[in-house]
Design a protein around this motif. Structure first.
Motif, PDB file in Angstrom:
ATOM      1  N   GLY A 165      -5.909   0.053  -0.195  1.00  0.00           N
ATOM      2  CA  GLY A 165      -5.597   0.637  -1.496  1.00  0.00           C
ATOM      3  C   GLY A 165      -4.128   0.486  -1.843  1.00  0.00           C
ATOM      4  O   GLY A 165      -3.258   0.889  -1.076  1.00  0.00           O
ATOM      5  N   LEU A 166      -3.847  -0.114  -2.994  1.00  0.00           N
ATOM      6  CA  LEU A 166      -2.473  -0.375  -3.418  1.00  0.00           C
ATOM      7  C   LEU A 166      -1.748   0.900  -3.837  1.00  0.00           C
ATOM      8  O   LEU A 166      -2.383   1.873  -4.239  1.00  0.00           O
ATOM      9  N   GLY A 167      -0.433   0.867  -3.766  1.00  0.00           N
ATOM     10  CA  GLY A 167       0.404   1.992  -4.178  1.00  0.00           C
ATOM     11  C   GLY A 167       0.823   1.854  -5.632  1.00  0.00           C
ATOM     12  O   GLY A 167       2.010   1.903  -5.935  1.00  0.00           O
ATOM     13  N   ILE A 168      -0.138   1.668  -6.525  1.00  0.00           N
ATOM     14  CA  ILE A 168       0.133   1.505  -7.952  1.00  0.00           C
ATOM     15  C   ILE A 168      -0.416   2.712  -8.701  1.00  0.00           C
ATOM     16  O   ILE A 168      -1.337   3.385  -8.213  1.00  0.00           O
ATOM     17  N   PRO A 169       0.104   3.022  -9.885  1.00  0.00           N
ATOM     18  CA  PRO A 169      -0.361   4.215 -10.611  1.00  0.00           C
ATOM     19  C   PRO A 169      -1.866   4.245 -10.852  1.00  0.00           C
ATOM     20  O   PRO A 169      -2.458   5.330 -10.878  1.00  0.00           O
ATOM     21  N   GLU A 170      -2.503   3.098 -11.008  1.00  0.00           N
ATOM     22  CA  GLU A 170      -3.950   3.051 -11.250  1.00  0.00           C
ATOM     23  C   GLU A 170      -4.764   3.515 -10.040  1.00  0.00           C
ATOM     24  O   GLU A 170      -5.952   3.789 -10.162  1.00  0.00           O
ATOM     25  N   THR A 202       0.806  -1.224   0.000  1.00  0.00           N
ATOM     26  CA  THR A 202       0.000   0.000   0.000  1.00  0.00           C
ATOM     27  C   THR A 202       0.839   1.272   0.000  1.00  0.00           C
ATOM     28  O   THR A 202       0.300   2.350  -0.220  1.00  0.00           O
ATOM     29  N   SER A 203       2.143   1.170   0.251  1.00  0.00           N
ATOM     30  CA  SER A 203       2.982   2.375   0.222  1.00  0.00           C
ATOM     31  C   SER A 203       3.275   2.750  -1.233  1.00  0.00           C
ATOM     32  O   SER A 203       3.196   1.922  -2.134  1.00  0.00           O
ATOM     33  N   ILE A 204       3.629   4.022  -1.439  1.00  0.00           N
ATOM     34  CA  ILE A 204       3.856   4.513  -2.794  1.00  0.00           C
ATOM     35  C   ILE A 204       5.348   4.718  -3.014  1.00  0.00           C
ATOM     36  O   ILE A 204       5.943   5.624  -2.432  1.00  0.00           O
ATOM     37  N   PRO A 205       5.971   3.913  -3.868  1.00  0.00           N
ATOM     38  CA  PRO A 205       7.394   4.103  -4.159  1.00  0.00           C
ATOM     39  C   PRO A 205       7.620   5.397  -4.940  1.00  0.00           C
ATOM     40  O   PRO A 205       6.715   5.908  -5.602  1.00  0.00           O
ATOM     41  N   LYS A 206       8.839   5.908  -4.859  1.00  0.00           N
ATOM     42  CA  LYS A 206       9.179   7.147  -5.553  1.00  0.00           C
ATOM     43  C   LYS A 206       8.975   7.013  -7.060  1.00  0.00           C
ATOM     44  O   LYS A 206       8.518   7.945  -7.721  1.00  0.00           O
ATOM     45  N   SER A 207       9.278   5.854  -7.610  1.00  0.00           N
ATOM     46  CA  SER A 207       9.106   5.643  -9.054  1.00  0.00           C
ATOM     47  C   SER A 207       7.635   5.800  -9.461  1.00  0.00           C
ATOM     48  O   SER A 207       7.332   6.381 -10.509  1.00  0.00           O
TER      49      SER A 207
END
Length: 153
Positions: free
Chosen positions: A100-105, A59-64
């Motif tokens: 909620g996932l940390g993905i671009p979508e 669920t965390s958002i990577p910098k990329s």
């Protein structure tokens, strides 16, 4: 306290005193006596696990991902269209608390004011609809809410 594993604080008639549980002493002691004691043994600290939980990582958002989302959203808040730094590309459509996932979508860019308003303001429903439409615009029919939630394996 000096973290001696034998030292405890007890009370008698609402008055606190130090007590040593060491079998050789086993008596009331002064605070300074414990400090000078030769029989002192220190408590062993439990190791802190360094491994993060799978859900926390998912669920965390990577910098990329932040950079991808920031570029996708043209460096602007999707609500008020103000230019914002890359750190503002951190808003979950499905909140982390709900998996909620940390993905671009699932991520969009919003300024601090709009992000706060979207999370817990009076216009939350309207802003969520704008965010949903924005994400659907980029991902089309592939974008489904159920795919944005963490699933335990």
């Amino acid at each position: 306290m000096y973290n001696c594993k034998y030292q405890t604080i007890r009370s008698k008639k609402y008055k606190k005193y130090y007590f040593c549980r060491n079998p050789k002493i086993n008596n009331i002691i002064n605070y300074k006596d414990c400090y000078d004691c030769n029989l002192k043994e220190y408590k062993k600290q439990k190791p802190i696990p360094n491994k993060k939980k799978k859900r926390t990582i998912a669920t965390s958002i990577p910098k990329s991902v932040k950079e991808i989302v920031w570029e996708r959203d043209n460096h602007k808040c999707i609500f008020c269209h103000v230019f914002v730094p890359v750190d503002c590309a951190c808003c979950h459509f499905i909140p982390r608390s709900q998996g909620g996932l940390g993905i671009p979508e699932n991520i969009f860019t919003a300024c601090n004011k709009c992000h706060s308003e979207q999370d817990n303001g009076l216009n939350t429903i309207e802003l969520e609809k704008i965010a949903e439409d924005h994400l659907k615009k980029y991902y089309g029919n592939k974008w489904k809410k159920k795919d944005l939630i963490y699933k335990k394996n």
